[in-house]
Design a protein around this motif. Structure first.
Motif: not given
Length: 276
Positions: A78-79, A81, A84-86, A226, A233
């Motif tokens: 859970k990152l 907002s 948030r990575r693409s 993920i 991450e």
């Protein structure tokens, strides 16, 4: 304890352990000492076998501990907002078996990652290669999010009849299709797998944070993206992560969602890598 010191101690400890095992195996092999054996030595169990068995036991123990640690850490990533990575998934295709390609694209469609971009680059633009574009349309096409382009050239070799202006126009078209589409397929002049991956990386540029790659005969686990992103991450020293690839059947490969510490390494680009 400083990270560099910890790493150095691990390297020294691992090296000493490896030397100890190697020395023990060599000594046991030379002496040929046996604990038990049958009367005519048809069956025997000696020091050499004991050391190999101990080594296997230690490996299995550490593999079990690592697997349990990864299972406990298997909570969804859970990152926040703003962070948030693409991610873009790049699929390299060359004269692939139609059934394998369909399975690969369907598995990519099922990946549980928001706004995942899928880029398939076909190494070849001849008439006999168009069936792969048809399969792309069958599985991922049919929506406004899908785009494709059949290119007479590639980034390093101009196709027949190409001028400098048309070559540049083709490069721009490839970038536009890849960046504007959630699902895109580029057919280009044959140049080998490196050329295929170069096209995907060049077209994406810095438009995404991470790039994940696989071949067109790979069935991807829905959680693979993920799970690999989690490793990147959580540890800024990791520059790339490789998935657990297993062959479930002849010709096919499955990329799982469990990533061990031994499969994460720094400064490499394999299955998912940081965009610099």
């Amino acid at each position: 304890m400083p990270v560099q010191l910890t790493t150095a101690l691990r390297v020294v400890g691992t090296s000493l352990f490896a030397l100890a095992v190697l020395g023990g195996i060599l000594a046991a092999y030379v002496t040929g000492y046996q604990f038990i054996h049958t009367e005519k030595h048809y069956l025997s169990f000696g020091l050499y076998g004991a050391i190999l068995g101990l080594h296997l036991l230690i490996q299995s123990l550490f593999a079990f501990l690592e697997h349990r640690r990864m299972r406990r850490a298997g909570r969804p990533l859970k990152l926040p907002s703003p962070l948030r990575r693409s991610v873009a998934l790049c699929i390299a295709a060359y004269q692939e078996d139609p059934d394998y390609l369909r399975k690969c694209l369907r598995s990519a469609q099922r990946i549980a990652f928001p706004d995942l971009k899928v880029v398939m680059v076909v190494d070849g633009n001849r008439q006999e290669d168009t069936y792969m574009l048809d399969i792309f349309h069958e599985v991922l096409g049919g929506t406004e999010q899908a785009g494709f382009f059949v290119w007479r050239s590639n980034f390093h070799e101009a196709g027949e009849g190409e001028t400098e202006a048309s070559l540049q126009e083709g490069m721009d078209r490839v970038r536009n299709v890849v960046r504007a589409s959630t699902f895109s397929c580029i057919m280009q002049k044959w140049g080998g797998k490196r050329e295929v991956m170069y096209t995907a990386f060049k077209a994406l540029g810095d438009s995404v944070d991470y790039i994940q790659v696989c071949d067109s005969d790979t069935v991807l686990d829905p959680a693979c993206t993920i799970e690999m992103l989690r490793v990147l991450e959580e540890d800024p020293q990791v520059g790339g992560v490789g998935g657990d690839v297993q062959p479930p059947g002849e010709g096919m490969a499955v990329e799982g969602d469990q990533v061990s510490a031994a499969e994460a390494w720094s400064a490499h680009q394999r299955n998912i890598s940081r965009q610099q």
